[in-house]
Design a protein around this motif. Structure first.
Motif, PDB file in Angstrom:
ATOM      1  N   PHE A 125     -12.059 -13.117  -5.680  1.00  0.00           N
ATOM      2  CA  PHE A 125     -11.246 -11.943  -5.385  1.00  0.00           C
ATOM      3  C   PHE A 125      -9.811 -12.372  -5.079  1.00  0.00           C
ATOM      4  CE2 PHE A 125      -9.637  -9.045  -1.982  1.00  0.00           C
ATOM      5  CZ  PHE A 125      -9.356  -7.980  -2.807  1.00  0.00           C
ATOM      6  N   TYR A 161       0.840  -1.209   0.000  1.00  0.00           N
ATOM      7  CA  TYR A 161       0.000   0.000   0.000  1.00  0.00           C
ATOM      8  C   TYR A 161       0.869   1.251   0.000  1.00  0.00           C
ATOM      9  CZ  TYR A 161      -3.241   3.551   1.867  1.00  0.00           C
ATOM     10  OH  TYR A 161      -3.984   4.685   2.073  1.00  0.00           O
ATOM     11  N   ALA A 183      -7.480   0.223 -11.528  1.00  0.00           N
ATOM     12  CA  ALA A 183      -7.777  -0.976 -10.739  1.00  0.00           C
ATOM     13  C   ALA A 183      -6.985  -0.970  -9.436  1.00  0.00           C
ATOM     14  CB  ALA A 183      -7.451  -2.223 -11.558  1.00  0.00           C
ATOM     15  N   ARG A 184      -5.738  -0.510  -9.507  1.00  0.00           N
ATOM     16  CA  ARG A 184      -4.948  -0.443  -8.265  1.00  0.00           C
ATOM     17  C   ARG A 184      -5.568   0.552  -7.285  1.00  0.00           C
ATOM     18  NH1 ARG A 184      -0.685  -0.932 -11.983  1.00  0.00           N
ATOM     19  NH2 ARG A 184      -0.133   1.269 -11.961  1.00  0.00           N
ATOM     20  N   ALA A 218     -14.713  -7.656  -2.135  1.00  0.00           N
ATOM     21  CA  ALA A 218     -13.717  -8.417  -1.383  1.00  0.00           C
ATOM     22  C   ALA A 218     -14.236  -9.738  -0.836  1.00  0.00           C
ATOM     23  CB  ALA A 218     -13.174  -7.570  -0.255  1.00  0.00           C
ATOM     24  N   TRP A 248     -14.186  -1.143  -7.896  1.00  0.00           N
ATOM     25  CA  TRP A 248     -13.665  -1.815  -6.698  1.00  0.00           C
ATOM     26  C   TRP A 248     -13.893  -3.319  -6.791  1.00  0.00           C
ATOM     27  CZ3 TRP A 248     -16.493   2.725  -6.504  1.00  0.00           C
ATOM     28  CH2 TRP A 248     -15.846   3.838  -5.939  1.00  0.00           C
ATOM     29  N   PRO A 249     -12.966  -4.087  -6.219  1.00  0.00           N
ATOM     30  CA  PRO A 249     -13.239  -5.526  -6.122  1.00  0.00           C
ATOM     31  C   PRO A 249     -14.266  -5.772  -5.012  1.00  0.00           C
ATOM     32  CG  PRO A 249     -11.172  -5.000  -5.010  1.00  0.00           C
ATOM     33  CD  PRO A 249     -11.693  -3.701  -5.574  1.00  0.00           C
ATOM     34  N   LEU A 277      -1.495  -7.818  -7.965  1.00  0.00           N
ATOM     35  CA  LEU A 277      -1.535  -6.365  -8.128  1.00  0.00           C
ATOM     36  C   LEU A 277      -1.947  -6.058  -9.565  1.00  0.00           C
ATOM     37  CD1 LEU A 277      -0.904  -3.772  -6.485  1.00  0.00           C
ATOM     38  CD2 LEU A 277       1.316  -3.752  -7.630  1.00  0.00           C
ATOM     39  N   PRO A 278      -3.086  -5.398  -9.752  1.00  0.00           N
ATOM     40  CA  PRO A 278      -3.553  -5.147 -11.123  1.00  0.00           C
ATOM     41  C   PRO A 278      -2.560  -4.299 -11.924  1.00  0.00           C
ATOM     42  CG  PRO A 278      -5.266  -4.588  -9.511  1.00  0.00           C
ATOM     43  CD  PRO A 278      -4.004  -4.828  -8.744  1.00  0.00           C
ATOM     44  N   LEU A 281      -8.385  -1.103  -5.698  1.00  0.00           N
ATOM     45  CA  LEU A 281      -7.958  -2.150  -4.764  1.00  0.00           C
ATOM     46  C   LEU A 281      -7.610  -1.568  -3.394  1.00  0.00           C
ATOM     47  CD1 LEU A 281      -7.159  -5.185  -4.375  1.00  0.00           C
ATOM     48  CD2 LEU A 281      -4.860  -4.533  -5.110  1.00  0.00           C
ATOM     49  N   ASN A 295      -6.539 -10.935  -3.750  1.00  0.00           N
ATOM     50  CA  ASN A 295      -5.828  -9.824  -3.124  1.00  0.00           C
ATOM     51  C   ASN A 295      -4.326  -9.897  -3.388  1.00  0.00           C
ATOM     52  OD1 ASN A 295      -5.855  -7.429  -1.532  1.00  0.00           O
ATOM     53  ND2 ASN A 295      -5.094  -8.602   0.206  1.00  0.00           N
TER      54      ASN A 295
END
Ligand code: OKP
Ligand code: ZN
Length: 353
Positions: free
Chosen positions: A106, A70, A117-118, A101, A98-99, A111-112, A121, A108
Motif C-alpha cells: 500500500f 484530503y 481510486a482517489r 491499508a 479501496w486500498p 495519489l492515484p 483512498l 499512501n
C-alpha cells in the motif's frame, strides 16, 4: 444557548447509499435538520442564526484538523467526478474500490490518477455519497462548529452547532459514515486555540467516533471519550474497542465504552457516568459533545433503546460536568422524533447548567 445552523446543509442530499447489499434511499436526509430547527422554534433555547466567520479563518480552522491533500481532494471532488463523464452530473459519487491499508504494497504517498481510486483512498465505506453540494454543506458545518467555539470564547456557557452532514466519522484524511469534515474536532481544536489548555470530547452518538479518535489519538491535550454500540457487531466495526487508549503522548487520553447492541438507558447512563468521571479526572476546562440521537429506541439503523423521555436527564447529566460546552449535531435517523429528542437533551442541559 445560541444555535448556529448551516444554511447550506440541504445542498448535500445524497440519493442512495449501499446498505445490506442493495442501494437504499439515504438515511442522512435534509429533513433531519429541519425537524430540529422546527422544534427549536417551538421551544427556544436562545438565538438561532447562521454562523458568521470569515473565509480565511474558516479555512485555517479546518486545516488544523484535516490534511491538505484530503482537503484539496474534497474541495474539487465533485468537479473531478463530472469531468470524468458529463452524465455524472446527475449521479452521486460513491466509492467502489479501496486500498487495503495494512497489507504489503500500500502506497499512501502516491495519489492515484483515476478519480475512482482517489475517492477510495480518502474514504472507508459505500454509504456516504458525495454530491454537488457536499463541499459547501460540509464547510458550512465547520463554520457552525467554529462559531460555536467562538461563542464560548466570548463567555457563552454553551452553544449548538446544528449542521449536517454529520462529522464524527471524518478523520484527518478520510470521509465515511455520512461525514466529510469533523465538526466536533474543529470545535475542540478552536477551543484549544482560544486558550483552553485541556479540552474533552464526549461522543454520545450510537456509533463510535472513529474520525475524532484518530485525529486526537496521539495528543494529551484533547481527551476523547465515546459511548457506542460494540464495534464487534456494530458500525464502524474496525475502531471503538475498549483497549484503544491512545498512543505516544496520547496514551491514556482516549476512552471507549462499547455497549452490546440492545442496551437500554440504565446501562447507557452508567457508561455516561464513567465517561463524565473520566472528563473530570482529565481536568478539562471545556467540553465538546458530538450529539447523536440514534441511541433512540426507534432509530432505524441503530440498536440501543433510549426513550424520548430519557433525553432531558441525559442533558442534565452532561451539565453536571460544569463545563462550557459545544454540541455538534451528529446522527439520529428516526426523522420525526429527532427534533424532540435533540431539544429534550439540550433543554435538560440548559435547565441544569
Ligand atoms: C453515522 B453517524 C455502509 C453504511 C453503514 C453507516 C452508519 C453511519 C452512521 N454502507 N451505515 O454516526 O450517525
Ligand atoms: Zn451514529
Amino acid at each position: 444557548m445560541k444555535t448556529f445552523h448551516n444554511p447550506h446543509h440541504a445542498g448535500h442530499a445524497g440519493q442512495q447509499e449501499m446498505f445490506r447489499g442493495r442501494m437504499v434511499p439515504c438515511h442522512e436526509v435534509p429533513a433531519r435538520l429541519d425537524f430540529v430547527l422546527a422544534e427549536l422554534e417551538r421551544r427556544p433555547l436562545g438565538p438561532l442564526a447562521p454562523p458568521t466567520v470569515d473565509d480565511s479563518d474558516l479555512g485555517a480552522a479546518i486545516a488544523r484538523v484535516h490534511d491538505p491533500r484530503y482537503l484539496a481532494f474534497l474541495a474539487t471532488a465533485w468537479d473531478q467526478w463530472v469531468a470524468m463523464d458529463a452524465a455524472n452530473a446527475q449521479r452521486d459519487a460513491l466509492p467502489s474500490v479501496w486500498p487495503l491499508a495494512n497489507r504489503h504494497g500500500f502506497r499512501n504517498d502516491v495519489l492515484p490518477r483515476n478519480f475512482a481510486a482517489r475517492l477510495g483512498l480518502f474514504s472507508f465505506d459505500s454509504g456516504s455519497p458525495l454530491t454537488a453540494g457536499t463541499w459547501a454543506a460540509a464547510r458550512g458545518g465547520a463554520a457552525c462548529a467554529l462559531a460555536a467555539a467562538r461563542a464560548l470564547a466570548n463567555g457563552d456557557r454553551s452553544a449548538f452547532a446544528l449542521s449536517r452532514p454529520p462529522g464524527h466519522h471524518a478523520g484527518p484524511d478520510f470521509l465515511g459514515g455520512y461525514c466529510f469534515l469533523n465538526n466536533a474536532a474543529i470545535a475542540a481544536q478552536a477551543l484549544r486555540e482560544a486558550g483552553h489548555g485541556k479540552v474533552a470530547v464526549l461522543d454520545v452518538d450510537y456509533h463510535h467516533g472513529n474520525g475524532t479518535q484518530t485525529i486526537f489519538y496521539e495528543r494529551a491535550d484533547v481527551f476523547t471519550a465515546s459511548i457506542h454500540g460494540d464495534p464487534a457487531t456494530e458500525y464502524p466495526f474496525f475502531l471503538g474497542h475498549a483497549d484503544e487508549r491512545g498512543a505516544g503522548a496520547g496514551l491514556g487520553f482516549n476512552l471507549n465504552l462499547p455497549l452490546p447492541r440492545g442496551s437500554g438507558v440504565k446501562v447507557w447512563r452508567a457508561a455516561l457516568d464513567t465517561a463524565l468521571q473520566a472528563v473530570r479526572d482529565f481536568g478539562a476546562s471545556a467540553l465538546v459533545v458530538p450529539l447523536g440521537l440514534d441511541t433512540f429506541e426507534g432509530d432505524p439503523i441503530s440498536g440501543f433503546t433510549l426513550k424520548t423521555g430519557d433525553y432531558a436527564a441525559v442533558g442534565a447529566a452532561l451539565a453536571s460536568a460544569g463545563l462550557p460546552t459545544v454540541f455538534t449535531f451528529e446522527g439520529g435517523y428516526a426523522v420525526d422524533e429527532v427534533g424532540t429528542n435533540a431539544v429534550n437533551l439540550l433543554e435538560g442541559f440548559q435547565k441544569a447548567a
